[in-house]
Design a protein around this motif. Structure first.
Motif, short mmCIF file in Angstrom:
data_model
loop_
_atom_site.label_atom_id
_atom_site.label_comp_id
_atom_site.label_asym_id
_atom_site.label_seq_id
_atom_site.Cartn_x
_atom_site.Cartn_y
_atom_site.Cartn_z
N GLU A 105 0.83 -1.21 0.00
CA GLU A 105 0.00 0.00 0.00
C GLU A 105 0.86 1.26 0.00
OE1 GLU A 105 -2.66 -0.53 3.31
OE2 GLU A 105 -3.58 -2.31 2.41
N HIS A 106 2.01 1.20 0.69
CA HIS A 106 2.91 2.36 0.67
C HIS A 106 3.50 2.55 -0.72
CE1 HIS A 106 5.21 5.47 2.71
NE2 HIS A 106 6.27 5.08 2.03
N THR A 107 3.77 1.44 -1.40
CA THR A 107 4.24 1.52 -2.78
C THR A 107 3.23 2.26 -3.65
OG1 THR A 107 5.47 -0.57 -2.57
CG2 THR A 107 4.91 0.15 -4.80
N LEU A 108 1.96 1.89 -3.52
CA LEU A 108 0.92 2.57 -4.30
C LEU A 108 0.77 4.03 -3.89
CD1 LEU A 108 -1.06 1.59 -6.56
CD2 LEU A 108 0.33 -0.17 -5.47
N ALA A 109 0.99 4.31 -2.61
CA ALA A 109 0.92 5.70 -2.15
C ALA A 109 2.00 6.54 -2.83
CB ALA A 109 1.08 5.76 -0.63
N LEU A 110 3.21 5.99 -2.95
CA LEU A 110 4.27 6.71 -3.65
C LEU A 110 3.92 6.92 -5.12
CD1 LEU A 110 7.44 4.92 -2.18
CD2 LEU A 110 6.67 7.24 -1.68
N VAL A 111 3.40 5.88 -5.75
CA VAL A 111 3.04 5.97 -7.17
C VAL A 111 1.98 7.04 -7.39
CG1 VAL A 111 1.92 4.74 -9.08
CG2 VAL A 111 3.67 3.59 -7.71
N LEU A 112 0.92 6.99 -6.61
CA LEU A 112 -0.19 7.94 -6.80
C LEU A 112 0.22 9.37 -6.45
CD1 LEU A 112 -3.08 5.75 -5.36
CD2 LEU A 112 -2.76 6.42 -7.75
N THR A 113 1.03 9.52 -5.40
CA THR A 113 1.47 10.86 -5.02
C THR A 113 2.36 11.47 -6.09
OG1 THR A 113 1.34 10.27 -2.68
CG2 THR A 113 2.64 12.21 -3.24
N LEU A 114 3.31 10.68 -6.60
CA LEU A 114 4.18 11.17 -7.66
C LEU A 114 3.40 11.49 -8.92
CD1 LEU A 114 7.27 8.81 -7.32
CD2 LEU A 114 7.37 11.31 -7.28
N ASN A 115 2.52 10.59 -9.30
CA ASN A 115 1.78 10.74 -10.55
C ASN A 115 0.87 11.96 -10.53
OD1 ASN A 115 0.38 10.33 -12.97
ND2 ASN A 115 -1.00 8.85 -12.06
N ARG A 116 0.08 12.09 -9.47
CA ARG A 116 -0.91 13.19 -9.41
C ARG A 116 -0.39 14.40 -8.64
NH1 ARG A 116 -5.75 11.23 -11.45
NH2 ARG A 116 -6.11 13.46 -11.73
N ARG A 117 0.90 14.38 -8.28
CA ARG A 117 1.54 15.51 -7.59
C ARG A 117 0.77 15.93 -6.35
NH1 ARG A 117 2.98 14.57 -13.11
NH2 ARG A 117 4.84 15.80 -13.63
N LEU A 118 0.31 14.96 -5.59
CA LEU A 118 -0.53 15.27 -4.43
C LEU A 118 0.22 16.10 -3.39
CD1 LEU A 118 -2.35 11.85 -3.93
CD2 LEU A 118 -3.12 13.86 -5.19
N HIS A 119 1.52 15.83 -3.22
CA HIS A 119 2.30 16.60 -2.25
C HIS A 119 2.41 18.06 -2.66
CE1 HIS A 119 4.82 15.11 -5.40
NE2 HIS A 119 5.96 15.56 -4.90
N LYS A 120 2.53 18.30 -3.97
CA LYS A 120 2.61 19.67 -4.46
C LYS A 120 1.24 20.36 -4.39
CE LYS A 120 6.45 18.65 -7.58
NZ LYS A 120 7.45 19.44 -6.83
N ALA A 121 0.19 19.62 -4.75
CA ALA A 121 -1.16 20.17 -4.71
C ALA A 121 -1.55 20.55 -3.29
CB ALA A 121 -2.15 19.16 -5.28
N TYR A 122 -1.17 19.72 -2.33
CA TYR A 122 -1.47 19.99 -0.92
C TYR A 122 -0.87 21.32 -0.48
CZ TYR A 122 -1.13 19.60 4.17
OH TYR A 122 -1.20 19.84 5.52
N ASN A 123 0.42 21.51 -0.82
CA ASN A 123 1.09 22.74 -0.42
C ASN A 123 0.50 23.95 -1.13
OD1 ASN A 123 2.93 21.63 1.44
ND2 ASN A 123 4.29 20.98 -0.21
N ARG A 124 0.13 23.78 -2.40
CA ARG A 124 -0.46 24.91 -3.14
C ARG A 124 -1.76 25.38 -2.49
NH1 ARG A 124 -0.13 24.13 -9.70
NH2 ARG A 124 2.13 23.87 -9.87
N VAL A 125 -2.64 24.42 -2.21
CA VAL A 125 -3.95 24.78 -1.65
C VAL A 125 -3.78 25.42 -0.27
CG1 VAL A 125 -6.14 23.83 -0.81
CG2 VAL A 125 -5.21 23.07 -3.00
N LYS A 126 -2.81 24.95 0.50
CA LYS A 126 -2.55 25.55 1.82
C LYS A 126 -2.18 27.03 1.68
CE LYS A 126 -1.27 23.59 5.38
NZ LYS A 126 -1.79 23.41 6.76
N GLU A 127 -1.57 27.37 0.52
CA GLU A 127 -1.14 28.75 0.29
C GLU A 127 -2.18 29.53 -0.52
OE1 GLU A 127 2.57 28.26 -1.67
OE2 GLU A 127 3.63 27.57 0.14
N GLY A 128 -3.34 28.93 -0.77
CA GLY A 128 -4.38 29.61 -1.53
C GLY A 128 -4.17 29.58 -3.02
N ASN A 129 -3.30 28.71 -3.51
CA ASN A 129 -3.01 28.60 -4.94
C ASN A 129 -3.78 27.40 -5.49
OD1 ASN A 129 -2.02 28.26 -7.51
ND2 ASN A 129 0.14 28.18 -6.91
N PHE A 130 -4.80 27.65 -6.33
CA PHE A 130 -5.64 26.59 -6.85
C PHE A 130 -5.38 26.31 -8.33
CE2 PHE A 130 -7.79 28.69 -3.32
CZ PHE A 130 -7.99 27.60 -2.48
#
Length: 328
Positions: A105-130
């Motif tokens: 499951e952690h493997t899939l978490a890395l795949v999905l986060t990298l693919n959909r840039r979830l870590h970057k999207a999270y930080n953007r939304v926290k800063e009001g960047n949509f």
């Protein structure tokens, strides 16, 4: 039986105490090496983790102290000189299967986060960047996934990818009927490297597999390949991977392990200057995601690790007259 537990974090203490079968447990935060081996004095057994060092010199010291059993609370055993342990009559046990789903499951978490840039999207939304610019991903459905190592974790990972509609290529010197039953195909490494959109590593670190991801194997892969390693850091030649990131051969890199992680992982170094230049270089790439060896870190996995470790120690106590080295 007194057992000294090295590399002990708060969660190790919690779960091992819950599973304790009447042993005297001494918890040591330090890693086991030649400088700390004296802390095992008075113990009949020790319990160690992935970055503890059990080379011949350390094993000889343990033997002289009266230690009879080494209990690994992990699946891998590349950090133990098994030949020296056998010569010294030290028993060695491990946890070959605790919760393969945790790592899968952690493997899939890395795949999905990298693919959909979830870590970057999270930080953007926290800063009001949509804005969605730069967050474009791809469908996993229909992609070819190459899994190297189709043991318990590889199989669990394959089942998850299969659920996304992926095609599965596998490589393992010991083929599994379960892999083929779920629709996976076996092939040579060269074919896997050349055809996979995603390459995921799930094999042990041995002299044969060390640096299996190198300049030559990377050259065979598709441009923009996604490479994931949740197994052992030494499977990857870090310098070769950095070169492939720079020339864009690797499009995405997800690591939960790192070949020089022993001086980094499981510690809070946020107020220190990290001296590992290769790691620091890796961390600068925008298409690299690194987690600190947390693939195993679920309640279910920690419970099973502790239970199996204590069971191995119980067996060792019952078999003290057996001086042969073994892996459970």
């Amino acid at each position: 039986m007194k057992i000294t537990v090295f590399s002990a974090k708060a969660y190790d203490k919690e779960y091992l105490q819950q599973a304790n079968r009447g042993f005297e447990l001494a918890f040591i935060e330090s890693r086991l090496n030649q400088q700390t081996v004296a802390l095992a004095a008075g113990s009949q057994a020790i319990c160690v983790f992935v970055n503890d060092q059990l080379d011949k010199a350390v094993l000889q010291e343990l033997k002289m102290m009266g230690v009879q059993h080494i209990a690994l609370r992990c699946a891998g055993f590349n950090n133990v000189d098994l030949e020296a342990a056998r010569e010294l009559g030290l028993q060695v046990s491990r946890v070959p299967a605790y919760s393969p789903e945790a790592v899968a499951e952690h493997t899939l978490a890395l795949v999905l986060t990298l693919n959909r840039r979830l870590h970057k999207a999270y930080n953007r939304v926290k800063e009001g960047n949509f804005s969605l610019q730069g967050l474009l991903g791809f469908n996993l459905h229909g992609k070819t996934v190459g899994i190297i190592g189709t043991g318990r974790i590889g199989l669990a990972t394959g089942r998850l990818f299969k659920g996304f509609g992926c095609q599965l290529l596998g490589h393992d010197p010991l083929p599994s009927d379960d892999w083929q039953a779920m629709g996976g195909q076996y092939c040579a490494l060269q074919k896997l490297f050349s055809e996979a959109d995603i390459v995921s590593l799930h094999c042990p670190l041995t002299p044969q597999t060390r640096h299996m991801i190198n300049d030559q194997s990377l050259a065979l892969m598709k441009d923009g390949v996604m490479l994931i390693n949740t197994s052992r850091g030494g499977l990857i030649d870090t310098g070769a991977v950095i070169r492939s990131l720079k020339n864009r051969k690797i499009g995405y890199l997800g690591l939960d392990v790192y070949e020089m992680e022993g001086d980094l992982f499981f510690e809070d170094l946020s107020n220190q200057i990290i001296q590992d230049d290769l790691f620091q270089r890796l961390a600068t790439f925008p298409n690299v995601l690194i987690t600190g060896h947390q693939g195993f870190f679920t309640h279910e996995a920690l419970s099973q690790i502790a239970a199996t470790t204590m069971h191995n120690l119980y067996l060792a106590q019952q078999q003290r007259t057996d001086k042969t080295s073994f892996l459970v």
